[in-house]
Design an enzyme around this catalytic site. Structure first.
Site, PDB file in Angstrom:
ATOM      1  N   GLU A  67       0.822  -1.214   0.000  1.00  0.00           N
ATOM      2  CA  GLU A  67       0.000   0.000   0.000  1.00  0.00           C
ATOM      3  C   GLU A  67       0.859   1.268   0.000  1.00  0.00           C
ATOM      4  O   GLU A  67       0.878   2.040   0.973  1.00  0.00           O
ATOM      5  CB  GLU A  67      -0.957  -0.005   1.194  1.00  0.00           C
ATOM      6  CG  GLU A  67      -2.055  -1.042   1.063  1.00  0.00           C
ATOM      7  CD  GLU A  67      -3.107  -0.945   2.161  1.00  0.00           C
ATOM      8  OE1 GLU A  67      -2.842  -0.314   3.195  1.00  0.00           O
ATOM      9  OE2 GLU A  67      -4.200  -1.510   1.976  1.00  0.00           O
ATOM     10  N   GLU A  92      -6.580  -7.820  -0.397  1.00  0.00           N
ATOM     11  CA  GLU A  92      -6.958  -7.780   1.025  1.00  0.00           C
ATOM     12  C   GLU A  92      -8.404  -7.367   1.172  1.00  0.00           C
ATOM     13  O   GLU A  92      -8.849  -6.418   0.522  1.00  0.00           O
ATOM     14  CB  GLU A  92      -6.158  -6.706   1.771  1.00  0.00           C
ATOM     15  CG  GLU A  92      -4.717  -6.974   2.025  1.00  0.00           C
ATOM     16  CD  GLU A  92      -4.073  -5.798   2.789  1.00  0.00           C
ATOM     17  OE1 GLU A  92      -4.790  -5.020   3.434  1.00  0.00           O
ATOM     18  OE2 GLU A  92      -2.853  -5.663   2.699  1.00  0.00           O
TER      19      GLU A  92
HETATM   20  C1  GAL Z   1      -4.182  -2.528   5.041  1.00  0.00           C
HETATM   21  C2  GAL Z   1      -2.762  -3.036   5.157  1.00  0.00           C
HETATM   22  C3  GAL Z   1      -2.676  -4.283   6.012  1.00  0.00           C
HETATM   23  C4  GAL Z   1      -3.489  -4.132   7.251  1.00  0.00           C
HETATM   24  C5  GAL Z   1      -4.908  -3.808   6.878  1.00  0.00           C
HETATM   25  C6  GAL Z   1      -5.827  -3.674   8.068  1.00  0.00           C
HETATM   26  O1  GAL Z   1      -4.216  -1.160   4.771  1.00  0.00           O
HETATM   27  O2  GAL Z   1      -2.216  -3.309   3.899  1.00  0.00           O
HETATM   28  O3  GAL Z   1      -1.319  -4.532   6.301  1.00  0.00           O
HETATM   29  O4  GAL Z   1      -2.934  -3.102   8.019  1.00  0.00           O
HETATM   30  O5  GAL Z   1      -4.929  -2.586   6.191  1.00  0.00           O
HETATM   31  O6  GAL Z   1      -7.147  -3.370   7.653  1.00  0.00           O
END
Ligand code: GAL
Length: 643
Positions: free
Chosen positions: A143, A300
């Site tokens: 990110e 994710e």
């Molecule tokens: C994203 C990040 C992850 C984790 C996640 C939590 O922004 O890539 O590592 O922190 O959020 O929601």
């Protein structure tokens, strides 16, 4: 095979857990994990001292079990030794505050020493695992810009000046572009130019806009440096980094996506949003559009609640499966989560995961297994694409320009307006792409422009050409107002599209209170003194001035709104625009129907029921309350599918 899995962070756990992890992954049908994302301090515990033995064992364990890795370069979280040795590389905010280590992304994107050390660890990882059976994809960094998108330090100032020099060649050209004659800001030497640090009052709008462009470019440039290094070591291994479409607005994700082999995206529901699944759909449609309509990878999302929204709503039974099906329906070829196993310690221990703290006798684990089976059973979806008749135009630069606080009103928020318009299309059952204003618009029947304050000449002509050749558009208020330097297009607003829309606007009148239109619709936030110059008036203020206009332009039609409508009022206008364009709409609140097709004409119809009632969808059958049905049709008969 559709990818399925999540971030695996074995460095947080004793080794005996790893084999249990892999056994559970197999049980759930997991075939892909993202590995090593935040492992820099474990891989390089002191500068130049490396320990790869543990990661070797993890990679081997994955390979033995037929699971592949999105192997990360761990550069998103420099270790404590880095900050201690190179404090000059720490990020600095606009107030001059140095942000120290102790969380993640504590580095200045323009720091040469950060780049050197990041490339050094990336090279070690790449040479170590080149040719490893488990290596599927490079997950570069994590990110980009999530926490350090803009740095205001002296190194960044220098890099900003170089960026400006490349763009404008001379200080005079910068003065011209920035309108620096205003408030005595004429620069006479490059060294005088700074990032828009804290100032007594408003900073120069064009300066802040260019700084945001520069900051986005600086991060993309960092990515490129890692990518080019890895390409030389592991030719043929594809690259990705997880973007945050619809979630994060600091990077120009259209520009970033062009640099990726695989567009991957992260998305999290916002607990306070009463219709979070619509925002999810927006993010997924944007992710697909970033990849030119080709399949993308959901890198994710969460099995249940997150930990960073203050009050974090957990997902209801079935919600995670619906969320996953939405991403799949909208073009994802893989569904992954942050993270595999819920942490026992650290800042994210209250974030949900695939394996929760409570173990496998849980709602979450049962759904994780269920989702694995769903993806396995629908493997044929892979590679199919989503065709959209409608495009929404969106430009990060325009949003950044409008985010400067000196506006007729700051209550006109472009991101909210874009989402609201998208939401009404969603409610009308229309699948939309979300594209850059310079994109090729041929093939779309309607192009919707909710909020595009700034537009350059190329994109101005692009929309005009689209309509001239028979397309239909709807343009929202305060669109087409300034050029790419935030300079007003003079002679009556909207300077870019007066001819196209057949209107001219004298003055903006931000609203204190909502107003009633003649039709009974309610206008909010914005109104303007508009004159129809050829356009037909479809709705008006009680004073008689146009609120909604329709203009025939070339072979096509251009609608415009001069106030902000929401809810059913907006839906009505968009439905009329769709009717003008011949785009089919259907009113089925809460039931999402999306198709993915193959070149041979076969289609997967996704019916996702967000309501508490069973519904019958023609061509699909019964879709129980809160559930998902994916129907396969040998050839496309879209007219058979209607709720
Ligand atoms: C994203 C990040 C992850 C984790 C996640 C939590 O922004 O890539 O590592 O922190 O959020 O929601």
């Amino acid at each position: 095979m559709l990818a399925y899995g999540g971030d695996w962070n074995p460095e947080q756990w004793p080794e005996e857990i790893w084999s249990q992890d892999v056994r559970l992954m197999r049980e759930a049908g997991v075939n892909r994990v993202s590995l090593g994302i935040f492992a820099w301090s474990k891989l390089e515990p002191a500068e130049g001292v490396y320990d790869f033995a543990w990661l070797d064992r993890c990679m081997d364990l994955l390979a033995e079990n037929g699971i592949r890795a999105n192997l990360a370069t761990p550069t998103a979280a420099p270790p404590p030794w880095f900050a201690a040795t190179y404090p000059q590389a720490l990020p600095v905010d606009a107030d001059g505050r140095v942000l120290t280590h102790g969380s993640r992304q504590s580095f200045c994107p323009s720091s040469p020493i950060y780049r050197e050390k990041a490339l050094a660890i990336a090279e070690k990882v790449a040479t170590r695992y080149a040719g490893h059976e488990a290596l599927a994809l490079w997950h570069i960094h994590n990110e980009y810009g999530c926490h350090n998108s803009r740095c205001f330090c002296d190194t960044s100032a220098e890099a900003f000046r170089s960026w400006l020099c490349e763009r404008y060649q001379s200080v005079d050209q910068v003065n011209q572009a920035w309108g620096s004659a205003f408030w005595s800001q004429l620069y006479s030497d490059w060294s005088q130019i700074l990032p828009p640090r804290a100032t007594p009052t408003f900073t120069n709008p064009a300066q802040q806009l260019d700084f945001r462009r520069f900051s986005s470019d600086a991060l993309i440039e960092l990515y490129r440096a890692e990518r080019d290094l890895l390409a030389g070591i592991t030719p043929g291994v594809p690259f990705s980094t997880n973007l945050m479409p619809g979630m994060h607005w600091e990077m120009d994700q259209f520009a970033f996506a062009r640099e990726l082999d695989v567009v991957s995206a992260d998305h999290y529901l916002v607990g306070t949003d009463p219709e979070p699944h619509i925002h999810l759909a927006f993010s997924a449609d944007l992710a697909r559009s970033l990849n030119g309509g080709r399949p993308w990878l959901l890198m994710e999302h969460s099995t249940s609640g997150v930990n960073w929204q203050g009050h974090n709503r957990a997902k209801q039974p079935g919600e995670m499966i619906r969320n996953s099906a939405q991403h799949l329906a909208r073009g994802a070829d893989g569904i992954m989560f942050f993270q595999w196993r819920a942490s026992a310690a650290g800042a994210e221990k209250w974030h949900s995961a695939m394996v929760p703290h409570a173990g496998t006798e849980t709602k979450i684990w049962r759904e994780v297994v269920e989702l694995g089976a769903l993806l396995h059973d629908n493997a044929a979806v892979e590679g199919s694409t989503v065709a959209a008749d409608v495009a929404i135009l969106m430009d990060y630069s325009s949003i950044w320009a409008q985010e400067h606080p000196a506006q007729p009103t700051t209550k006109h928020k472009p991101i909210d307006v874009i989402r609201e318009w998208y939401g009404q299309l969603w409610k009308l059952g229309v699948t939309a792409d979300v594209v850059h204003p310079s994109a090729d618009l041929t093939g779309y029947q309607a192009v919707i422009v909710p909020a595009l304050y700034s537009v350059n000449d190329h994109s101005q002509a692009n929309l005009e050409r689209f309509v001239e050749q028979g397309g239909v558009t709807l343009v929202g208020p305060y669109s087409g107002i300034v050029d790419e330097h935030d300079r007003v297009r003079l002679g009556g607003y909207p300077g870019a599209w007066r001819e196209l829309l057949g209107i001219t606007v004298e003055e903006f009148f931000p609203l204190d209170d909502d107003i009633r239109l003649t039709s009974g619709a309610t206008g909010t936030v914005w109104s303007q003194l508009t004159h129809a110059r050829g356009a037909k008036v479809l709705d008006s203020y009680v004073t008689g001035e146009p609120a909604w206009t329709r203009n025939v332009y070339g072979e096509g039609v251009a609608h415009s709104l001069t106030t902000l409508l929401t809810g059913d009022d907006l839906k009505h206008v968009i439905a009329e625009v769709c009717a003008d364009a011949g785009v089919a709409t259907s009113d089925h609140p809460g039931v999402e129907i999306v198709r993915r097709g193959h070149p041979d004409g076969s289609v997967h119809v996704f019916a996702i029921n967000h309501t508490a009632e069973d519904v019958t969808v023609q061509g699909v059958g019964t879709v129980p309350a809160g559930r998902v049905v994916i129907a396969h049709q040998a050839s496309a008969f879209p007219q058979e599918v209607a709720p």
